[in-house]
Design a protein around this motif. Structure first.
Motif, PDB file in Angstrom:
ATOM      1  N   ALA A   4       0.857  -1.187   0.000  1.00  0.00           N
ATOM      2  CA  ALA A   4       0.000   0.000   0.000  1.00  0.00           C
ATOM      3  C   ALA A   4       0.889   1.231   0.000  1.00  0.00           C
ATOM      4  O   ALA A   4       1.835   1.324   0.780  1.00  0.00           O
ATOM      5  CB  ALA A   4      -0.909   0.015   1.227  1.00  0.00           C
ATOM      6  N   SER A   5       0.596   2.159  -0.907  1.00  0.00           N
ATOM      7  CA  SER A   5       1.333   3.412  -0.976  1.00  0.00           C
ATOM      8  C   SER A   5       0.369   4.557  -0.739  1.00  0.00           C
ATOM      9  O   SER A   5      -0.785   4.509  -1.174  1.00  0.00           O
ATOM     10  CB  SER A   5       1.998   3.585  -2.344  1.00  0.00           C
ATOM     11  N   GLY A   6       0.861   5.589  -0.056  1.00  0.00           N
ATOM     12  CA  GLY A   6      -0.012   6.704   0.241  1.00  0.00           C
ATOM     13  C   GLY A   6       0.702   8.035   0.239  1.00  0.00           C
ATOM     14  O   GLY A   6       1.933   8.105   0.303  1.00  0.00           O
ATOM     15  N   VAL A   7      -0.088   9.091   0.167  1.00  0.00           N
ATOM     16  CA  VAL A   7       0.399  10.460   0.170  1.00  0.00           C
ATOM     17  C   VAL A   7      -0.447  11.265   1.132  1.00  0.00           C
ATOM     18  O   VAL A   7      -1.671  11.122   1.158  1.00  0.00           O
ATOM     19  CB  VAL A   7       0.320  11.086  -1.243  1.00  0.00           C
ATOM     20  N   LEU A  58       4.102  13.883   3.161  1.00  0.00           N
ATOM     21  CA  LEU A  58       4.731  12.588   3.397  1.00  0.00           C
ATOM     22  C   LEU A  58       4.250  11.577   2.365  1.00  0.00           C
ATOM     23  O   LEU A  58       3.062  11.521   2.032  1.00  0.00           O
ATOM     24  CB  LEU A  58       4.401  12.064   4.795  1.00  0.00           C
ATOM     25  N   PHE A  59       5.192  10.779   1.881  1.00  0.00           N
ATOM     26  CA  PHE A  59       4.900   9.667   0.978  1.00  0.00           C
ATOM     27  C   PHE A  59       5.257   8.392   1.741  1.00  0.00           C
ATOM     28  O   PHE A  59       6.396   8.243   2.202  1.00  0.00           O
ATOM     29  CB  PHE A  59       5.737   9.781  -0.296  1.00  0.00           C
ATOM     30  N   VAL A  60       4.295   7.490   1.901  1.00  0.00           N
ATOM     31  CA  VAL A  60       4.517   6.300   2.718  1.00  0.00           C
ATOM     32  C   VAL A  60       4.220   5.035   1.930  1.00  0.00           C
ATOM     33  O   VAL A  60       3.490   5.056   0.943  1.00  0.00           O
ATOM     34  CB  VAL A  60       3.658   6.319   4.005  1.00  0.00           C
ATOM     35  N   GLU A  61       4.812   3.936   2.410  1.00  0.00           N
ATOM     36  CA  GLU A  61       4.557   2.641   1.791  1.00  0.00           C
ATOM     37  C   GLU A  61       4.564   1.570   2.872  1.00  0.00           C
ATOM     38  O   GLU A  61       5.435   1.567   3.749  1.00  0.00           O
ATOM     39  CB  GLU A  61       5.621   2.348   0.743  1.00  0.00           C
ATOM     40  N   GLN A  72      -2.141  -1.079   8.878  1.00  0.00           N
ATOM     41  CA  GLN A  72      -1.055  -0.116   9.005  1.00  0.00           C
ATOM     42  C   GLN A  72      -1.458   1.249   8.451  1.00  0.00           C
ATOM     43  O   GLN A  72      -1.162   2.291   9.057  1.00  0.00           O
ATOM     44  CB  GLN A  72       0.183  -0.643   8.278  1.00  0.00           C
ATOM     45  N   SER A  73      -2.141   1.253   7.324  1.00  0.00           N
ATOM     46  CA  SER A  73      -2.586   2.502   6.716  1.00  0.00           C
ATOM     47  C   SER A  73      -3.583   3.221   7.606  1.00  0.00           C
ATOM     48  O   SER A  73      -3.548   4.452   7.743  1.00  0.00           O
ATOM     49  CB  SER A  73      -3.206   2.225   5.340  1.00  0.00           C
ATOM     50  N   PRO A  87      -6.092  15.237   3.634  1.00  0.00           N
ATOM     51  CA  PRO A  87      -6.500  13.832   3.683  1.00  0.00           C
ATOM     52  C   PRO A  87      -5.381  12.882   3.268  1.00  0.00           C
ATOM     53  O   PRO A  87      -4.529  13.242   2.465  1.00  0.00           O
ATOM     54  CB  PRO A  87      -7.652  13.775   2.672  1.00  0.00           C
ATOM     55  N   PHE A  88      -5.410  11.680   3.861  1.00  0.00           N
ATOM     56  CA  PHE A  88      -4.438  10.642   3.538  1.00  0.00           C
ATOM     57  C   PHE A  88      -5.023   9.760   2.453  1.00  0.00           C
ATOM     58  O   PHE A  88      -6.026   9.079   2.652  1.00  0.00           O
ATOM     59  CB  PHE A  88      -4.118   9.825   4.790  1.00  0.00           C
ATOM     60  N   GLU A  89      -4.397   9.798   1.286  1.00  0.00           N
ATOM     61  CA  GLU A  89      -4.861   9.012   0.141  1.00  0.00           C
ATOM     62  C   GLU A  89      -3.921   7.841  -0.076  1.00  0.00           C
ATOM     63  O   GLU A  89      -2.710   8.035  -0.164  1.00  0.00           O
ATOM     64  CB  GLU A  89      -4.901   9.882  -1.114  1.00  0.00           C
ATOM     65  N   TRP A  90      -4.459   6.625  -0.132  1.00  0.00           N
ATOM     66  CA  TRP A  90      -3.587   5.481  -0.341  1.00  0.00           C
ATOM     67  C   TRP A  90      -4.222   4.487  -1.291  1.00  0.00           C
ATOM     68  O   TRP A  90      -5.442   4.505  -1.540  1.00  0.00           O
ATOM     69  CB  TRP A  90      -3.226   4.811   0.980  1.00  0.00           C
TER      70      TRP A  90
END
Length: 244
Positions: A4-7, A58-61, A72-73, A87-90
């Motif tokens: 899962a990737s998010g921004v 932040l860019f997360v994975e 986790q997300s 908002p956190f988009e993933w």
């Protein structure tokens, strides 16, 4: 099994860094967590034709099972909300993940476009994760005080971040200010129990900080190893440690 990737945008660099700190300290097994400051996001919007809010992001994975990355997300999203981010988009589909991370992937080339014709100098430091927010915000103040263009991109999950200094080499005063910034950044990191470089290496430019960072005994050991492996001093001579 699943990625899962998010921004996620934040109201300030401090909030983004605090979210990073809390994520690590909470034990969330984040695979990657990257910070782009507002200037870097602005550059990425222009270069990659994006429409991201021009704020620290932040860019997360997350890696794991399908249920695991979802959990986790969601835990990360709770931290974000508490710090005023979002908002956190993933996403989990490969094409959607690539789209969300486009700004990160194009970071260096995008930064170069901020000052066409300028030379780019990359420097980095690394500090304990608990000092990350303090170090990044102090660095931004130094950049502003010295009137320089230096977007920040950080692999902040381990306290490491980079500056892309865009400098007109024909402007002697600007070169002086850029050099001063790099010196102040290294000294700032050392004052926070960090290291003068996280990834870029010591080479020649940062040799002068090693004594303060490691002390005479450690440098003596490094020099002894160098002599043992390279008695003729022909492998990268004049870098990292000096040989008498």
């Amino acid at each position: 099994e699943s990625i899962a990737s998010g921004v996620c945008p934040f109201p300030s660099v401090d909030a983004a860094c605090q979210a990073t700190i809390l994520t690590i300290q909470s034990g969330i097994p984040v695979a990657r967590i990257e910070l782009l400051d507002a200037l870097q996001i602005k550059a990425s919007n222009v270069y990659s034709r994006l429409t991201l809010p021009e704020v620290p992001t932040l860019f997360v994975e997350f890696h794991g099972t399908e249920a695991g990355v979802a959990e986790q997300s969601e835990r990360f999203s709770d931290i974000v909300a508490d710090l005023g981010g979002g908002p956190f988009e993933w996403a989990t589909k490969a094409e959607d993940r690539s789209r969300l991370w486009q700004a990160r992937h194009d970071g260096y080339l995008a930064a170069r476009r901020l000052r066409p014709g300028a030379s780019a100098f990359a420097t980095d430091v690394c500090v304990p994760i608990s000092r990350l927010a303090e170090c990044v915000t102090a660095t931004q103040r130094e950049v502003a005080a010295l009137n320089l263009v230096a977007p920040i991109l950080g692999h902040v999950g381990d306290g490491n971040f980079h500056l892309s200094l865009l400098v007109d080499l024909d402007d002697a005063d600007e070169v002086r200010r850029a050099t001063l910034l790099m010196e102040r950044l290294a000294e700032l990191a050392l004052s926070m129990d960090g290291t003068c470089t996280g990834e870029h290496g010591v080479g020649q430019g940062k040799m002068k900080y090693l004594l303060a960072e490691h002390g005479v005994p450690a440098l003596s050991v490094m020099a002894a190893i160098k002599r043992a492996l390279d008695p003729q001093n022909i492998m990268n001579p004049g870098k990292i440690v000096t040989l008498d």
